[in-house]
Design a protein around this motif. Sequence first.
Motif, short mmCIF file in Angstrom:
data_model
loop_
_atom_site.label_atom_id
_atom_site.label_comp_id
_atom_site.label_asym_id
_atom_site.label_seq_id
_atom_site.Cartn_x
_atom_site.Cartn_y
_atom_site.Cartn_z
N ASP A 291 76.54 -12.83 46.26
CA ASP A 291 77.68 -12.06 45.78
C ASP A 291 78.08 -12.47 44.37
O ASP A 291 78.53 -11.64 43.57
N ASP A 292 77.88 -13.75 44.01
CA ASP A 292 78.13 -14.19 42.64
C ASP A 292 77.14 -13.53 41.68
O ASP A 292 77.50 -13.12 40.57
N ALA B 128 75.70 -10.67 42.13
CA ALA B 128 76.10 -9.26 42.02
C ALA B 128 77.27 -9.09 41.05
O ALA B 128 77.29 -8.15 40.25
N GLN B 129 78.22 -10.00 41.10
CA GLN B 129 79.38 -9.91 40.22
C GLN B 129 78.99 -10.12 38.76
O GLN B 129 79.44 -9.41 37.87
N GLU C 228 66.76 -11.32 45.53
CA GLU C 228 68.16 -10.89 45.56
C GLU C 228 68.45 -9.97 44.37
O GLU C 228 69.16 -8.96 44.51
N LEU D 256 69.53 -5.82 44.04
CA LEU D 256 70.67 -5.33 43.26
C LEU D 256 70.26 -4.32 42.20
O LEU D 256 71.10 -3.84 41.44
#
Length: 215
Positions: A4-5, A7-8, A37, A41
């Motif tokens: 998630d980091d 992705a951010q 990963e 994305l």
Amino acid sequence: MPADDLAQRLKALQGQLPPQARLLAVSKGQPAVRLREAVALGLRSFGESRLQEAQAKQVELADLEPLDWHFIGRLQANKARGVLRHFGTIHSVDGLALAERLQRIAAEEQLSPRLFFQVKLRSDPGKTGFEPRELEQLWPRLRALEPLVPVGLMTIAPLGLEADQRLRLFQDCAALAASLGLGELSMGMSNDWPEAVRAGSTWVRIGSALFGERL
């Protein structure tokens, strides 16, 4: 770094890059699982600087759709064939002898790699590259080295420059590329990509600002 980091960080970078500037995810030092990963994305273009490390990742990621691999490290002559076999784009062609070696091997291997010529626009003992006048003089020979496909110039700003100095350096690189009829520019990394983008960079090479520190 959790997915998630990643992705951010990716969303933040993509929100700041103008349409003409493509993100080259510098994945050297990152494990294949991190690249997987990134692919999930939406990333497809990855930059590596060590042939053996990149080969291992390519094997691990072979189940994915073909990825766009860029070689961004200093290219040793004895690694030329391996790099040509495993990378479609090379960002670090820093001399005539290397270009001619790549041309010979590419012809043997029936490959047409995309090349960026590395230029050295300011004094920097730690960097190699063509001096601008040297590149201009050699350009008739370099652009005729089929089946190589010259697409642009690459440069790295020396450490210690202020933002306005980096901007002028990148603008000089863009002007040189335009004078040679080259449309692509590989300029800007995690610490200086905003200035590179202002100068017209079409590829920004971002590692730590995307993935975090290398493992």
